[in-house]
Design an enzyme around this catalytic site. Structure first.
Site, mmCIF file in Angstrom:
data_model
loop_
_atom_site.group_PDB
_atom_site.id
_atom_site.type_symbol
_atom_site.label_atom_id
_atom_site.label_comp_id
_atom_site.label_asym_id
_atom_site.label_seq_id
_atom_site.Cartn_x
_atom_site.Cartn_y
_atom_site.Cartn_z
ATOM 1 N N GLU A 133 21.403 -14.538 -12.455
ATOM 2 C CA GLU A 133 20.114 -15.101 -12.078
ATOM 3 C C GLU A 133 19.493 -15.698 -13.338
ATOM 4 O O GLU A 133 18.787 -15.029 -14.080
ATOM 5 C CB GLU A 133 19.182 -14.028 -11.484
ATOM 6 C CG GLU A 133 17.935 -14.630 -10.880
ATOM 7 C CD GLU A 133 16.669 -13.801 -11.119
ATOM 8 O OE1 GLU A 133 15.679 -14.039 -10.410
ATOM 9 O OE2 GLU A 133 16.660 -12.945 -12.008
ATOM 10 N N PRO A 140 18.739 11.085 -29.323
ATOM 11 C CA PRO A 140 18.709 11.256 -30.776
ATOM 12 C C PRO A 140 17.364 11.702 -31.333
ATOM 13 O O PRO A 140 17.307 12.332 -32.392
ATOM 14 C CB PRO A 140 19.094 9.875 -31.300
ATOM 15 C CG PRO A 140 18.739 8.933 -30.190
ATOM 16 C CD PRO A 140 19.000 9.688 -28.937
ATOM 17 N N TRP A 200 13.542 26.309 -11.376
ATOM 18 C CA TRP A 200 12.737 25.402 -12.197
ATOM 19 C C TRP A 200 12.237 26.064 -13.483
ATOM 20 O O TRP A 200 11.161 25.742 -13.982
ATOM 21 C CB TRP A 200 11.564 24.829 -11.395
ATOM 22 C CG TRP A 200 12.038 23.937 -10.281
ATOM 23 C CD1 TRP A 200 12.216 24.285 -8.990
ATOM 24 C CD2 TRP A 200 12.441 22.563 -10.396
ATOM 25 N NE1 TRP A 200 12.710 23.236 -8.255
ATOM 26 C CE2 TRP A 200 12.854 22.143 -9.095
ATOM 27 C CE3 TRP A 200 12.486 21.646 -11.438
ATOM 28 C CZ2 TRP A 200 13.306 20.869 -8.831
ATOM 29 C CZ3 TRP A 200 12.937 20.359 -11.166
ATOM 30 C CH2 TRP A 200 13.346 19.983 -9.883
ATOM 31 N N LEU A 258 25.179 0.262 -25.009
ATOM 32 C CA LEU A 258 26.367 -0.397 -24.457
ATOM 33 C C LEU A 258 27.175 0.575 -23.604
ATOM 34 O O LEU A 258 27.634 0.228 -22.516
ATOM 35 C CB LEU A 258 27.235 -0.956 -25.585
ATOM 36 C CG LEU A 258 26.670 -2.131 -26.384
ATOM 37 C CD1 LEU A 258 27.646 -2.544 -27.473
ATOM 38 C CD2 LEU A 258 26.367 -3.315 -25.479
ATOM 39 N N ASP A 288 20.236 -9.378 -12.389
ATOM 40 C CA ASP A 288 18.843 -9.828 -12.315
ATOM 41 C C ASP A 288 18.291 -10.115 -13.709
ATOM 42 O O ASP A 288 18.663 -9.474 -14.691
ATOM 43 C CB ASP A 288 17.992 -8.752 -11.643
ATOM 44 C CG ASP A 288 16.534 -9.139 -11.561
ATOM 45 O OD1 ASP A 288 16.227 -10.083 -10.806
ATOM 46 O OD2 ASP A 288 15.720 -8.535 -12.280
ATOM 47 N N GLU A 342 36.586 4.149 -29.779
ATOM 48 C CA GLU A 342 36.405 4.855 -28.512
ATOM 49 C C GLU A 342 37.687 4.965 -27.701
ATOM 50 O O GLU A 342 37.656 5.433 -26.564
ATOM 51 C CB GLU A 342 35.330 4.152 -27.673
ATOM 52 C CG GLU A 342 33.937 4.219 -28.278
ATOM 53 C CD GLU A 342 33.286 5.577 -28.110
ATOM 54 O OE1 GLU A 342 33.834 6.422 -27.368
ATOM 55 O OE2 GLU A 342 32.221 5.806 -28.698
#
Length: 677
Positions: free
Chosen positions: A366, A89, A103, A289, A311, A59
């Site tokens: 957390e 995909p 719309w 990722l 969290d 990348e």
């Protein structure tokens, strides 16, 4: 035209995780096999290193990879054209629809690319205006504060930050709440429910749009202005980020984004959290990722957040998600095949990226499990977090207040809970957070004073034993948690002054009422109400920490935890903290061991009149140390020559000679006046 980079082959990702465990396991007491901790950390770091290397090779580096939010989604070119790119995909066709095309569901189809990606380019109009109107951009005026040594966090929710029964705004928070936070001595605000969530009553934990700031409070520019104003006050701003799961809402959220039950999530039962009824990310997936790392980067660079509170980390770390599992601290609970290495690797990547690109940023985990090394640097094989929440502390206070009489409080158990943390891993101490404020639970103030908060909080009414006990213990619990419990401190908005009632969002069960979805800050401004006493104590407690920095100091030395006397004494940051939790016994001639000799005076006294106390201590008195070893300290402080008579009320006293002693239900902080400031 932008091109898509090819991710590594799927078998390469599998090779990352298919490491041989057979040579590094040992049987546990339960008969299961667990990995030796050092070997586990080595294998986890190896997985992290391989993922990072793959990103670099495929990348163009982590910097470019985490900037994908600038190319994915809907982005506007300088010339006004709009470029759209999505990863779907499982989709057979992708279309863009909205106000700009009436719309029409089929007028703007995407073009299919390699690796499940789709793109669409909409040229600018003939007049040069963008085909999809975009809001204005706010210019940043103030830099982020320097990285704080002592973190005093005010946990906040923008929507409830008003006494009025409505959804409050970013503007309200900017001009009415931020000054209050600054005045209270907090130097960090942690914002909940910012990531867009369709269901308001989810408290922001069922995220439907990860790259959007919640529109119910105002515009993105309003949020940016709010953060900028906070920075002008020297306040650090953290985002409560939810990457542990996502809403299963398929109309507004990521669920079934490409028509399948997988895409960003695990397929089948593995992709659903049993208790939260939400979707679980597949952290081994390359595009997941990209999505999550880019999401963090966007909140930092577009909105200028100074870090994150992650969290649900416990749910991420283990395949069992912490459901029906207790954690005693035994290493068998943390190292083994029950650990989700892919999720742990993602957290390491996230922290590595944040610290590499923005070293001033702060990250908080957390985690209720106590995973070792979670708050150690990634280079050491740790998780890379700066802090973790000391989640056992509020549970301990609830258990004590709920189950024990005051005479039965165990001083050793309180000290153990407040000091039981892993060496050189920073903890955020708190007596209560938003969890205790929610409907179905009770805040400390409500547990201590309950129904009498509705009738006896006026100074015009008699001070009842219930209200007196509640006010005194509320202050003591918060101070000892602040001073002994960690390397940072957190408070949920309103709890500092004992906010009455619970927190409940509009829903069918309460007839969509906003009555409990608010914070009654006005209660502290009414001088006829006792809430102002608790508010003043919280402010002065924070201001004192700002002066002496005990949160950034080494852990305290506890010299006394006396069970029958109910006294706890310790030293930290050159200060002496003394707590008398006894419900009615005051002590004269009480000796306290200290390290540094000198002349001491009172800096903070929970019994002072401005804090709703009984004014039993004379703040002009000076106390001199004595070279007399006591409780493993070379010197001691003799609080002597006190003559005290008690009235019929055992907690009140009339002082004939005002000398220093330790009254019942009182906390005091002493400073050595012989040490230069």
């Amino acid at each position: 035209m932008l091109s898509a980079s090819q991710p590594p082959a799927q078998n390469q990702l599998q090779q990352d995780t298919e490491l041989c465990f057979c040579c590094f396991t040992r049987p546990s007491m339960t008969g299961n096999f667990v990995l030796c901790p050092d070997v586990f950390n080595l294998l986890t770091y190896s997985l992290f290193y391989n993922r990072l290397k793959n990103i670099e090779e495929n990348e163009g580096g982590l910097d470019k990879f985490s900037k994908s939010y600038k190319t994915f989604g809907v982005n506007q070119f300088v010339d006004g054209g709009v470029y759209c790119k999505e990863w779907a995909p499982g989709a057979e066709a992708v279309f863009l629809t909205g106000d700009f095309n009436g719309w029409n569901p089929f007028s703007h189809p995407y073009k299919k690319m390699e690796y499940g990606k789709w793109e669409l380019f909409i040229p600018p109009g003939e007049d040069g205006y963008p085909p999809v109107p975009h809001g204005s951009k706010l210019k940043r005026k103030h830099p982020s504060p320097k990285r704080l040594k002592s973190l005093r966090i005010y946990e906040s929710h923008v929507g409830i930050a008003s006494p009025e029964g409505k959804v409050a705004s970013y503007k309200n928070f900017t001009y009415n709440v931020l000054p209050r936070i600054k005045d209270l001595g907090y130097n960090c605000v942690q914002l909940m429910a910012i990531m867009e969530h369709a269901y308001y009553a989810s408290f922001g934990y069922q995220v439907t749009s990860f790259f959007a700031a919640s529109s119910r409070y105002g515009t993105p520019d309003d949020l940016k202005e709010m953060i900028d104003v906070a920075h002008s006050m020297g306040i650090t701003v953290l985002l409560d980020v939810v990457h542990s799961h996502a809403s299963k809402n398929s109309e507004d959220g990521l669920n079934k984004f490409d028509g399948t039950d997988s895409c960003f999530f695990h397929s089948g039962p593995k992709g659903t959290h049993q208790l939260w009824d939400s979707r679980l990310f597949d952290y081994a997936n390359w595009e997941v990722l990209r999505f999550l790392l880019s999401n963090l980067r966007m909140w930092i660079e577009d909105y200028h957040f100074d870090g994150f509170r992650f969290d649900g980390v416990t749910s991420m770390l283990y395949h069992h998600h912490g459901i029906g599992t207790g954690f005693s601290g035994d290493y068998n609970e943390y190292f083994g095949l029950h650990v989700d290495e892919d999720a742990l690797c993602y957290l390491m990547l996230a922290n590595h990226m944040i610290k590499f690109l923005h070293p001033e940023c702060i990250t908080i985990a957390e985690d209720v499990s106590g995973m070792p090394a979670l708050c150690r640097p990634v280079a050491e094989g740790g998780g890379g977090f700066d802090y973790r929440l000391a989640m056992a502390i509020p549970d301990k206070w609830i258990q004590i207040i709920k189950e024990l009489k005051d005479e039965d409080w165990n001083m050793g158990n309180i000290v153990h809970t407040l000091t039981n943390r892993r060496y050189e891993e920073k903890y955020i101490a708190y007596a209560e957070s938003h969890d205790q404020a929610l409907v179905g639970d009770k805040t400390l103030a409500f547990r201590l004073m309950d129904a009498e908060m509705y009738t006896n909080m006026s100074v015009l009414s008699p001070l009842t034993p219930v209200i007196d006990r509640g006010i005194q213990l509320h202050k003591m619990i918060r101070l000892i948690t602040h001073a002994l419990g960690g390397e940072s401190y957190l408070n949920f908005m309103g709890n500092e002054f004992g906010h009455p009632e619970w927190l409940d969002f509009p829903r069918k069960g309460n007839n969509e009422s906003y009555h409990y979805a608010r914070r009654q800050f006005n209660l502290t401004e009414d001088h006829l109400l006792r809430y102002r006493f608790l508010n003043a104590f919280d402010r002065d407690m924070n201001k004192l920490e700002e002066r002496f920095g005990w949160l950034a100091s080494p852990p305290a030395f506890v010299s006394e935890k006396h069970e029958s006397n109910k006294v706890i004494a310790f030293e930290r940051a050159g200060l002496i903290f003394i707590f008398n939790f006894h419900p009615y016994q005051s002590y004269v001639d009480y000796r306290v061991g200290i390290e540094t000799p000198g002349k001491y005076k009172i800096l903070l006294d929970s019994d002072a009149a401005e804090y709703g106390g009984h004014q039993r201590l004379d703040h002009s008195t000076e106390y001199f140390s004595e070279e007399y070893p006591h409780n493993y300290r070379p010197n001691s402080l003799m609080q002597s020559n006190s003559q005290t008579t008690f009235s019929q009320h055992p907690r009140r006293c009339h002082k004939h000679h005002i000398e220093v002693y330790i009254p019942s239900r009182v906390a005091i902080v002493l400073q050595n006046m012989d040490i230069p400031k």
